[in-house]
Write a protein that holds these residues in place. Structure first.
Motif, PDB file in Angstrom:
ATOM      1  N   UNK A  48      71.346 -27.363 -58.952  1.00 14.87           N
ATOM      2  CA  UNK A  48      70.233 -26.671 -58.297  1.00 14.87           C
ATOM      3  C   UNK A  48      70.104 -27.171 -56.884  1.00 14.87           C
ATOM      4  N   UNK A  49      70.563 -25.883 -56.233  1.00 13.02           N
ATOM      5  CA  UNK A  49      70.708 -26.103 -54.591  1.00 13.02           C
ATOM      6  C   UNK A  49      69.138 -26.007 -53.821  1.00 13.02           C
ATOM      7  N   UNK A  50      68.850 -27.209 -53.275  1.00 14.53           N
ATOM      8  CA  UNK A  50      67.512 -27.119 -52.698  1.00 14.53           C
ATOM      9  C   UNK A  50      66.180 -26.714 -53.250  1.00 14.53           C
ATOM     10  N   UNK A  51      66.132 -27.694 -54.710  1.00 17.80           N
ATOM     11  CA  UNK A  51      64.975 -27.440 -55.426  1.00 17.80           C
ATOM     12  C   UNK A  51      63.655 -27.976 -54.822  1.00 17.80           C
ATOM     13  N   UNK A  52      62.724 -27.159 -55.035  1.00 16.75           N
ATOM     14  CA  UNK A  52      61.503 -27.172 -54.524  1.00 16.75           C
ATOM     15  C   UNK A  52      60.681 -28.232 -55.389  1.00 16.75           C
ATOM     16  N   UNK A  53      60.859 -28.071 -56.652  1.00 11.98           N
ATOM     17  CA  UNK A  53      59.941 -28.912 -57.567  1.00 11.98           C
ATOM     18  C   UNK A  53      60.627 -30.070 -58.129  1.00 11.98           C
ATOM     19  N   UNK A  54      61.674 -30.637 -57.546  1.00 18.30           N
ATOM     20  CA  UNK A  54      62.306 -31.974 -57.827  1.00 18.30           C
ATOM     21  C   UNK A  54      62.125 -32.689 -56.483  1.00 18.30           C
ATOM     22  N   UNK A  55      61.650 -34.059 -57.081  1.00 16.63           N
ATOM     23  CA  UNK A  55      61.696 -35.032 -55.926  1.00 16.63           C
ATOM     24  C   UNK A  55      62.437 -36.462 -56.343  1.00 16.63           C
ATOM     25  N   UNK A  56      62.897 -37.006 -55.191  1.00 13.29           N
ATOM     26  CA  UNK A  56      63.794 -38.398 -55.494  1.00 13.29           C
ATOM     27  C   UNK A  56      62.567 -39.480 -55.091  1.00 13.29           C
ATOM     28  N   UNK A  57      62.584 -40.622 -55.665  1.00 12.55           N
ATOM     29  CA  UNK A  57      61.679 -41.627 -55.157  1.00 12.55           C
ATOM     30  C   UNK A  57      62.650 -42.705 -54.877  1.00 12.55           C
ATOM     31  N   UNK A  58      62.140 -43.280 -53.746  1.00 15.92           N
ATOM     32  CA  UNK A  58      63.201 -44.267 -53.219  1.00 15.92           C
ATOM     33  C   UNK A  58      62.333 -45.285 -52.845  1.00 15.92           C
ATOM     34  N   UNK A  59      62.804 -46.712 -53.110  1.00 17.36           N
ATOM     35  CA  UNK A  59      62.170 -47.927 -52.800  1.00 17.36           C
ATOM     36  C   UNK A  59      62.930 -48.899 -51.739  1.00 17.36           C
ATOM     37  N   UNK A  60      62.291 -49.110 -50.755  1.00 15.85           N
ATOM     38  CA  UNK A  60      62.821 -50.054 -49.656  1.00 15.85           C
ATOM     39  C   UNK A  60      62.941 -51.454 -50.525  1.00 15.85           C
ATOM     40  N   UNK A  61      64.202 -51.959 -50.447  1.00 14.70           N
ATOM     41  CA  UNK A  61      64.613 -53.531 -51.012  1.00 14.70           C
ATOM     42  C   UNK A  61      64.463 -54.352 -49.885  1.00 14.70           C
ATOM     43  N   UNK A  62      65.056 -54.117 -48.760  1.00 15.81           N
ATOM     44  CA  UNK A  62      65.153 -55.091 -47.581  1.00 15.81           C
ATOM     45  C   UNK A  62      65.946 -54.651 -46.510  1.00 15.81           C
ATOM     46  N   UNK A  63      66.063 -55.212 -45.337  1.00 13.45           N
ATOM     47  CA  UNK A  63      66.838 -54.941 -44.293  1.00 13.45           C
ATOM     48  C   UNK A  63      67.809 -56.122 -44.046  1.00 13.45           C
ATOM     49  N   UNK A  64      68.878 -55.717 -43.782  1.00  9.91           N
ATOM     50  CA  UNK A  64      70.051 -56.702 -43.299  1.00  9.91           C
ATOM     51  C   UNK A  64      70.815 -56.109 -42.168  1.00  9.91           C
TER      52      UNK A  64
END
Length: 129
Positions: A48-64
Motif C-alpha cells: 500500500x503506497x502512502x497509506x492514510x490509515x496506518x501508523x508506525x510507532x517508534x520509541x527512542x532508545x538512546x543517543x550515541x
C-alpha cells in the motif's frame, strides 16, 4: 503487515516490528515515542503506497556517536599533511508497532431523517375537539 518504509530526517528506512536501527540525531527525548511519516506498507498482499490509515510507532532508545571517520589531506613534495576526524551524532530507535489505525476525530452523529417538530399538547387538545 510485516514491513514499512518510513521517512526520518530526509532519509528512508525499511523497518519491521521489533527492529532497532541507528538514524541521524532526532530532537526527541529518550524513552518517548513518536510516529514518523509512512511512505509504504507491505508484506501481506499487495503493498500500500502512502497509506492514510496506518501508523508506525517508534520509541527512542538512546543517543550515541558513530564510528570515527579519519580524513587526511596530503600534497606530494611539499610536506603538507593534515588529519581531522568526524563522529556522527546518532539516535537509536526501536519500532514498536506497524499498522495501528490512526484515531479519527470524533464526529457528532447527525441523523439523516428529518423529524417534524412535536406539537405542544395544548394544540393537540384543541385539534381533537
Amino acid at each position: 503487515m510485516s514491513y514499512a518504509i518510513i521517512s526520518l530526517g530526509g532519509k528512508q528506512y525499511r523497518v519491521s516490528e521489533g527492529q532497532r536501527l541507528l538514524v541521524d540525531r532526532l530532537d526527541v527525548e529518550e524513552g518517548k515515542t513518536f510516529t514518523p511519516d509512512v511512505l509504504l506498507v507491505g508484506g501481506s498482499g499487495a503493498p500500500s503506497l502512502a497509506p492514510k490509515d496506518v501508523t508506525v510507532t517508534v520509541k527512542v532508545v538512546g543517543e550515541q556517536r558513530g564510528p570515527k571517520i579519519r580524513i587526511g589531506k596530503y600534497r606530494k613534495r611539499t610536506g603538507y599533511k593534515r588529519h581531522t576526524g568526524f563522529r556522527a551524532a546518532l539516535t537509536q530507535i526501536e519500532v514498536q508497532s506497524i499498522g495501528g489505525k490512526k484515531k479519527a476525530a470524533a464526529k457528532p452523529r447527525a441523523s439523516t431523517k428529518k423529524t417534524e417538530p412535536e406539537k405542544a399538547p395544548e394544540t393537540q387538545k384543541e385539534a381533537e375537539g
